[in-house]
Design an enzyme around this catalytic site. Structure first.
Site, PDB file in Angstrom:
ATOM      1  N   GLY A 230      -6.939 -22.801  65.677  1.00  0.00           N
ATOM      2  CA  GLY A 230      -6.056 -23.881  66.070  1.00  0.00           C
ATOM      3  C   GLY A 230      -5.685 -23.769  67.534  1.00  0.00           C
ATOM      4  N   SER A 231      -4.557 -24.338  67.887  1.00  0.00           N
ATOM      5  CA  SER A 231      -4.153 -24.407  69.290  1.00  0.00           C
ATOM      6  C   SER A 231      -3.713 -23.047  69.804  1.00  0.00           C
ATOM      7  CB  SER A 231      -3.017 -25.415  69.454  1.00  0.00           C
ATOM      8  OG  SER A 231      -1.815 -24.890  68.916  1.00  0.00           O
ATOM      9  N   GLU A 252      -8.882 -17.859  66.755  1.00  0.00           N
ATOM     10  CA  GLU A 252      -9.866 -18.702  67.438  1.00  0.00           C
ATOM     11  C   GLU A 252      -9.101 -19.920  67.929  1.00  0.00           C
ATOM     12  OE1 GLU A 252     -11.972 -21.251  68.796  1.00  0.00           O
ATOM     13  OE2 GLU A 252     -12.444 -21.845  66.732  1.00  0.00           O
ATOM     14  N   LEU A 253      -8.889 -19.981  69.250  1.00  0.00           N
ATOM     15  CA  LEU A 253      -7.909 -20.909  69.800  1.00  0.00           C
ATOM     16  C   LEU A 253      -8.555 -21.979  70.670  1.00  0.00           C
ATOM     17  CD1 LEU A 253      -5.226 -18.177  70.595  1.00  0.00           C
ATOM     18  CD2 LEU A 253      -5.620 -19.436  68.458  1.00  0.00           C
ATOM     19  N   GLY A 254      -7.802 -22.494  71.613  1.00  0.00           N
ATOM     20  CA  GLY A 254      -8.253 -23.639  72.391  1.00  0.00           C
ATOM     21  C   GLY A 254      -9.315 -23.293  73.418  1.00  0.00           C
ATOM     22  N   CYS A 286     -12.984 -27.430  69.747  1.00  0.00           N
ATOM     23  CA  CYS A 286     -12.454 -26.376  70.614  1.00  0.00           C
ATOM     24  C   CYS A 286     -13.432 -26.000  71.718  1.00  0.00           C
ATOM     25  CB  CYS A 286     -12.101 -25.146  69.789  1.00  0.00           C
ATOM     26  SG  CYS A 286     -13.474 -24.443  68.855  1.00  0.00           S
ATOM     27  N   GLU A 380      -6.485 -28.623  78.165  1.00  0.00           N
ATOM     28  CA  GLU A 380      -7.391 -28.979  77.076  1.00  0.00           C
ATOM     29  C   GLU A 380      -7.013 -30.370  76.574  1.00  0.00           C
ATOM     30  OE1 GLU A 380      -9.115 -27.125  72.919  1.00  0.00           O
ATOM     31  OE2 GLU A 380      -7.009 -26.802  73.393  1.00  0.00           O
TER      32      GLU A 380
END
Length: 485
Positions: A230-231, A252-254, A286, A380
């Site tokens: 997510g963010s 696991e991010l932006g 992403c 982003e």
């Protein structure tokens, strides 16, 4: 009977069977039309806490199950995903605002992830170590215990199954919290598939809900691993919260990935890569291209070609039309995208194409002459917006590509592989694709970023083994020794 035809799951959560949702129900909404598709159960924090307790109990028996039996369950899940592909894809199209092309990618990925996980279940899980003592010394991987998987709305099936399948294969029980906006295709589908595949009761729980539910699924003492996609702001909060209980977190991010276009490329192919990597699923990816860095000698031509490709893309309801892009997920995301476009133009970016929307359907947009201060270049976007900026040489290209807090993916287009690797070596990033765009994902490859794009890796046998197990040292002697005590 179709996988989701039964009404037994509507308005319920999956926790030791389909049970009443203590938080009530809410409608699964189709972004393209605003229509309600089904009733979804909303869990509570208390329900999540009890699910974690049950998952901890069930995990012991599941871990003791033969690895070959667990592999068979994952193989059956792969078959069920393939057999129900059309129905699952239809839900992804309607609930996530996808095109059929993108939905098919998700279902095919689910098949592949379960196939890979089946192989992982029986893969080598340790190694012999030399020892100065007369004993056998072994390093082995044992199940972590209970794994919480918190998945996003954009690729709801892929980004849940990527962690769910290997975690189950390795003997863990799993708590899934799908994004409430895509709880059917990112949650109910998984629960039904693994129910039919033979996962024992109590091993897999599916609990749609808000942040309180997610918090309970992090805080529960039975949970030893949290896998979140997510963010970046949400990831930072989840990582900090998990650290309070010394729970491992995989984040696991932006991203704000760069595509570097050098001066020796086929510009038509480069623009095709740029358009696909930026606009697929309306940019709600992403690893989407956020920054197009183009050599000054081909800059104008690239901008013109990218603008033409953006203008040619069709935008609409992917369930009822054959379109290239669907809607953005909701009004909040639309406001974010339009706000960045307006602010960028006001800051001096040149609007080449797009910049308009009808409802949630935002036109693919190209902004040229961007700088480090252009809002849509710096942040982003998570929408169909391309920011293009020129560079003069390889040194500047590498500097610009590295000039971001994010470090998820990098694409480099050139006929000179030496120049490409020279750039790649200087850009902190988790993924590098030379002569391709940034939107790539293989089920047997490690996936993840650096910096504000996250930590650790999920995907591939080695990364999954490390992510969803604990490393244990075990020794074996023939008889107990005599000590000088």
């Amino acid at each position: 009977m179709r996988l989701l035809d039964s009404t037994s799951w509507q308005g319920r959560v999956s926790s030791d069977g389909w049970t009443a949702a203590e938080g009530g129900t809410y409608p699964a909404t189709e972004p393209a039309t605003g229509s309600a598709l089904a009733d979804v159960g909303h869990a509570t924090a208390g329900q999540a806490t009890r699910a974690a307790q049950r998952a901890g109990e069930a995990q012991r028996d599941w871990a003791a199950t033969s690895a070959f039996e667990r592999a068979a369950v994952l193989s059956r899940a792969a078959t069920l995903f393939a057999e129900n592909a059309d129905e699952i894809a239809e839900w992804i199209v309607r609930e996530a605002g996808s095109t059929r092309f993108k939905a098919d990618i998700e279902v095919q990925a689910a098949v592949a992830e379960c196939t890979e996980a089946a192989a992982l279940a029986t893969a080598p899980y340790g190694q012999l170590l030399h020892s100065p003592m007369p004993r056998i010394s072994v390093e082995r991987h044992v199940p972590a215990g209970v794994v919480t998987v918190i998945a996003p709305f954009n690729f709801p099936l892929i980004l849940a199954i990527r962690s769910v399948a290997p975690a189950l294969a390795l003997g863990n029980s799993v708590l899934v919290k799908p994004d409430p906006r895509t709880a059917v295709c990112g949650g109910v589908v998984l629960a039904r598939i693994f129910e039919e595949a033979g996962v024992p009761s109590g091993v897999l729980h599916m609990l749609p809900g808000d942040a309180d539910v997610g918090g309970a699924l992090i805080d529960a003492p039975q949970v030893r691993v949290v896998s979140f996609t997510g963010s970046t702001p949400a990831g930072r909060a989840i990582g900090a919260r998990a650290a309070e209980t010394l729970t491992r977190s995989h984040l696991e991010l932006g991203g704000n990935s760069a595509l570097v276009v050098l001066d020796d490329v086929d510009l038509e192919a480069a623009a095709s890569c740029g358009a696909f990597g930026n606009f697929v699923h309306s940019g709600q990816v992403c690893m989407a291209i956020g920054r197009h860095l183009v050599h000054e000698s081909v800059y104008d031509d690239y901008v013109a070609l990218l603008g033409k490709k953006a203008d040619a893309l069709t935008v609409g309801d992917g369930f009822r039309e054959d379109v290239a892009l669907g809607p953005v997920i909701d009004d909040k995301q639309l406001r974010h995208v339009t706000g960045l476009v307006e602010a960028s133009v006001a800051a001096g970016a040149r609007l080449v194409s797009g910049g308009t929307h009808e409802g949630l359907f935002h036109r693919p947009t190209v902004l040229a002459d961007c700088t480090a201060d252009t809002p849509a270049y710096r942040e982003e976007v998570f929408g169909p917006v391309a920011c293009v900026r020129p560079f003069s040489d390889v040194d500047e290209a590498a500097q610009l590509a590295a000039d971001s807090e994010f470090g998820l993916a990098l694409g480099i287009l050139t006929n000179d592989l030496a120049r490409a690797t020279a750039i790649a070596d200087r850009v902190p990033t988790g993924l590098v694709h030379i002569n391709d765009q940034t939107f790539n994902d293989d089920p047997n490859a490690p996936f993840g970023g650096v910096g504000a794009s996250g930590s650790s890796r999920v995907g591939g046998q080695r990364a999954n083994l490390e992510s969803f197990t604990e490393t244990q040292w075990m020794t074996l002697r023939a008889t107990a020794p005599q000590y000088p005590f």
